[in-house]
Design an enzyme around this catalytic site. Structure first.
Site, mmCIF file in Angstrom:
data_model
loop_
_atom_site.group_PDB
_atom_site.id
_atom_site.type_symbol
_atom_site.label_atom_id
_atom_site.label_comp_id
_atom_site.label_asym_id
_atom_site.label_seq_id
_atom_site.Cartn_x
_atom_site.Cartn_y
_atom_site.Cartn_z
ATOM 1 N N ARG A 141 16.067 12.531 9.150
ATOM 2 C CA ARG A 141 15.397 11.295 8.779
ATOM 3 C C ARG A 141 16.446 10.289 8.394
ATOM 4 O O ARG A 141 16.076 9.068 8.770
ATOM 5 C CB ARG A 141 14.279 11.748 7.711
ATOM 6 N N GLN A 181 4.595 4.650 -0.173
ATOM 7 C CA GLN A 181 4.649 5.849 0.179
ATOM 8 C C GLN A 181 5.960 6.417 0.776
ATOM 9 O O GLN A 181 6.228 7.367 1.077
ATOM 10 C CB GLN A 181 3.382 6.401 0.751
ATOM 11 N N ASN A 182 6.438 5.468 1.443
ATOM 12 C CA ASN A 182 7.758 5.552 2.359
ATOM 13 C C ASN A 182 9.063 5.792 1.349
ATOM 14 O O ASN A 182 9.172 5.502 0.337
ATOM 15 C CB ASN A 182 8.129 4.223 3.150
ATOM 16 N N VAL A 183 9.701 6.856 2.216
ATOM 17 C CA VAL A 183 10.719 7.186 1.605
ATOM 18 C C VAL A 183 12.046 6.419 2.213
ATOM 19 O O VAL A 183 13.291 6.577 1.751
ATOM 20 C CB VAL A 183 10.871 8.753 1.649
ATOM 21 N N HIS A 203 6.722 8.679 -3.175
ATOM 22 C CA HIS A 203 7.225 9.913 -2.794
ATOM 23 C C HIS A 203 8.676 10.184 -2.746
ATOM 24 O O HIS A 203 9.175 11.049 -1.675
ATOM 25 C CB HIS A 203 6.333 10.083 -1.180
ATOM 26 N N THR A 259 -1.349 2.976 6.529
ATOM 27 C CA THR A 259 -1.371 4.304 6.120
ATOM 28 C C THR A 259 -2.697 4.815 6.540
ATOM 29 O O THR A 259 -3.795 3.923 6.325
ATOM 30 C CB THR A 259 -1.280 4.349 4.559
ATOM 31 N N SER A 260 -2.748 6.085 6.737
ATOM 32 C CA SER A 260 -4.021 6.656 7.049
ATOM 33 C C SER A 260 -4.846 7.143 5.866
ATOM 34 O O SER A 260 -6.006 7.490 6.148
ATOM 35 C CB SER A 260 -3.605 7.930 8.037
#
Ligand code: OAD
Length: 229
Positions: A57, A87-89, A105, A173-174
């Site tokens: 990643r 939420q993205n890293v 996250h 986002t889902s």
């Protein structure tokens, strides 16, 4: 005083930068068993595999650049007191120039000491690969990622931000993963809410859904918000 704009972003925000999402067709969780590579139990069972997953990643992230959506959100800071909860890293919001970014996250380019959670280290592009044997400052390290089965320490400040929002926006986002997906429910009554996603999840009535990708959606959002500043 500027109005407070709070934006919650997910993997779709970075899709146009070439970073894979998780649950779309061809997404990461189709290629990797999520509970092996991104859970606390998985890390205990096979830390090498987890390190390798995050090394890959990181390599992808180094090749990526912020997209027009990330840049468009930076521009909104001129008009609004703007906060991003992601939420993205990845670090694409920061690289685009956003000033207030709260990671729910964790962060891909950081690791932390296994024996002392407070010791967080930033990796450099020259040394971004880690293994179970990597030692920094005398400590073995793990990815600075919130694994499934772990608490989300930044959810409290995130909820505070959403409760103070004058405008709330959700992008890419889902809405599958809690507690992040629940942030929507902390918006004060009467606050306008927008959701940008080409394949949106179902959301409460009253949310304005912009069924389009992040770059196009942020451009449209800026037009809609120019009347609200
Ligand atoms: P998902 O992969 O679940 O959802 C991605 C969303 O992005 C979907 O709703 C897509 O329709 C949308 N999307 C795709 N292309 C887009 C584009 N160009 N512009 C805007 N949106 C687009 O990702 P998340 O909801 O972010 O956590 O996943 C949440 C968490 O689950 C992640 O943070 C990760 C994952 O497991 C951890 O690993 C801890």
């Amino acid at each position: 005083m500027k109005k407070k704009l709070v934006i919650s972003t997910g993997a779709g925000m970075s899709a146009e930068s070439g970073i894979s999402t998780f649950r779309d067709s061809g997404g990461l969780w189709e290629k990797y068993p999520v509970m092996e590579v991104a859970s606390a139990d998985g890390f205990a069972r096979n830390p090498k595999l987890v390190h390798e997953f995050y090394n890959a990643r990181r390599r992808d992230l180094l090749k990526a650049e912020p997209n027009a959506g990330h840049r468009g959100l930076v521009k909104l800071e001129e008009q609004f007191d703007t906060y991003i909860i992601t939420q993205n890293v990845d670090d694409l919001h920061e690289r685009a120039g956003s000033r207030n970014v709260l990671h729910l996250h964790g962060e891909l380019m950081k690791v932390r000491a296994i024996d002392d959670e407070t010791k967080v280290y930033k990796l450099t592009p020259e040394a971004l690969e880690t293994t179970p044997d990597t030692v920094i400052d005398g400590h073995r390290v793990r990815p600075h990622i919130v694994f499934f089965q772990e608490a989300v320490p930044n959810i409290e400040p995130a909820i505070d931000l959403v409760q103070e929002a004058d405008v709330f926006v959700v992008i890419g986002t889902s809405l599958n993963v809690y507690p992040a997906a629940g942030l929507l429910h902390y918006v004060r009554r009467g606050v306008p809410v927008y959701y940008i996603d080409p394949n949106p999840a179902s959301v409460p009535a009253g949310v304005t859904v912009l069924k389009m990708g992040a770059s196009e959606g942020v451009e449209k959002l800026a037009e809609l918000l120019s009347e609200q500043a």
